[in-house]
Motif scaffolding. Structure first.
Motif, PDB file in Angstrom:
ATOM      1  N   ARG A  35     -45.001  -9.055 -39.924  1.00 39.55           N
ATOM      2  CA  ARG A  35     -45.468  -8.648 -41.265  1.00 39.55           C
ATOM      3  C   ARG A  35     -44.651  -9.331 -42.362  1.00 39.55           C
ATOM      4  O   ARG A  35     -45.200  -9.856 -43.330  1.00 39.55           O
ATOM      5  CB  ARG A  35     -45.356  -7.127 -41.448  1.00 39.55           C
ATOM      6  N   VAL A  36     -43.327  -9.282 -42.214  1.00 44.39           N
ATOM      7  CA  VAL A  36     -42.438  -9.860 -43.223  1.00 44.39           C
ATOM      8  C   VAL A  36     -42.618 -11.379 -43.288  1.00 44.39           C
ATOM      9  O   VAL A  36     -42.714 -11.962 -44.358  1.00 44.39           O
ATOM     10  CB  VAL A  36     -40.971  -9.467 -42.936  1.00 44.39           C
ATOM     11  N   LYS A  37     -42.722 -12.008 -42.135  1.00 48.89           N
ATOM     12  CA  LYS A  37     -42.921 -13.459 -42.055  1.00 48.89           C
ATOM     13  C   LYS A  37     -44.203 -13.860 -42.791  1.00 48.89           C
ATOM     14  O   LYS A  37     -44.211 -14.740 -43.634  1.00 48.89           O
ATOM     15  CB  LYS A  37     -42.981 -13.882 -40.584  1.00 48.89           C
ATOM     16  N   LYS A  38     -45.281 -13.157 -42.481  1.00 50.65           N
ATOM     17  CA  LYS A  38     -46.582 -13.447 -43.078  1.00 50.65           C
ATOM     18  C   LYS A  38     -46.529 -13.268 -44.601  1.00 50.65           C
ATOM     19  O   LYS A  38     -47.002 -14.112 -45.353  1.00 50.65           O
ATOM     20  CB  LYS A  38     -47.627 -12.508 -42.459  1.00 50.65           C
ATOM     21  N   THR A  39     -45.915 -12.187 -45.048  1.00 44.03           N
ATOM     22  CA  THR A  39     -45.824 -11.895 -46.484  1.00 44.03           C
ATOM     23  C   THR A  39     -44.999 -12.957 -47.206  1.00 44.03           C
ATOM     24  O   THR A  39     -45.391 -13.451 -48.264  1.00 44.03           O
ATOM     25  CB  THR A  39     -45.222 -10.496 -46.706  1.00 44.03           C
ATOM     26  N   ASP A  67     -42.003  -6.728 -51.884  1.00 44.32           N
ATOM     27  CA  ASP A  67     -42.321  -5.391 -52.392  1.00 44.32           C
ATOM     28  C   ASP A  67     -43.738  -4.942 -52.073  1.00 44.32           C
ATOM     29  O   ASP A  67     -44.049  -3.769 -52.166  1.00 44.32           O
ATOM     30  CB  ASP A  67     -42.047  -5.292 -53.899  1.00 44.32           C
ATOM     31  N   GLY A  68     -44.589  -5.884 -51.686  1.00 47.93           N
ATOM     32  CA  GLY A  68     -45.933  -5.516 -51.235  1.00 47.93           C
ATOM     33  C   GLY A  68     -45.862  -4.685 -49.959  1.00 47.93           C
ATOM     34  O   GLY A  68     -46.756  -3.903 -49.652  1.00 47.93           O
ATOM     35  N   LEU A  69     -44.786  -4.860 -49.221  1.00 48.09           N
ATOM     36  CA  LEU A  69     -44.538  -4.062 -48.020  1.00 48.09           C
ATOM     37  C   LEU A  69     -43.493  -3.038 -48.417  1.00 48.09           C
ATOM     38  O   LEU A  69     -42.648  -3.313 -49.247  1.00 48.09           O
ATOM     39  CB  LEU A  69     -43.941  -4.952 -46.911  1.00 48.09           C
ATOM     40  N   ASN A  70     -43.521  -1.878 -47.814  1.00 48.81           N
ATOM     41  CA  ASN A  70     -42.503  -0.891 -48.169  1.00 48.81           C
ATOM     42  C   ASN A  70     -41.317  -0.934 -47.234  1.00 48.81           C
ATOM     43  O   ASN A  70     -41.477  -1.164 -46.045  1.00 48.81           O
ATOM     44  CB  ASN A  70     -43.099   0.514 -48.153  1.00 48.81           C
TER      45      ASN A  70
END
Length: 72
Positions: free
Chosen positions: A19-23, A61-64
């Motif tokens: 998730r973090v990689k993609k974001t 910040d789009g991810l919590n």
């Protein structure tokens, strides 16, 4: 092109990593984000131009629940 090391807190599993990689890689100036579970939350980010930690955090910040800090 420059590579910089960071620490991302909140990484606990492979799902977080992807998730973090993609974001991060959605950012136009980020060429590649490599995130590791060992050591947990270590990140190597390849950028086209230097981004501040604040800009990287804004992207996350789009991810919590993730906080990025710079490693020297």
């Amino acid at each position: 092109m420059m590579k910089q090391k960071f620490q991302i807190s909140g990484i606990s599993c492979g799902g977080c990593v992807s998730r973090v990689k993609k974001t991060l890689e959605e950012h136009p100036n980020i060429e590649k984000a490599e995130i590791f579970l060992a050591p947990k939350g270590a990140a190597l980010i390849t950028m086209n131009e230097a981004l501040s930690v604040a800009e990287l955090q804004k992207q996350l910040d789009g991810l919590n629940g993730y906080t990025i800090t710079e490693l020297n």
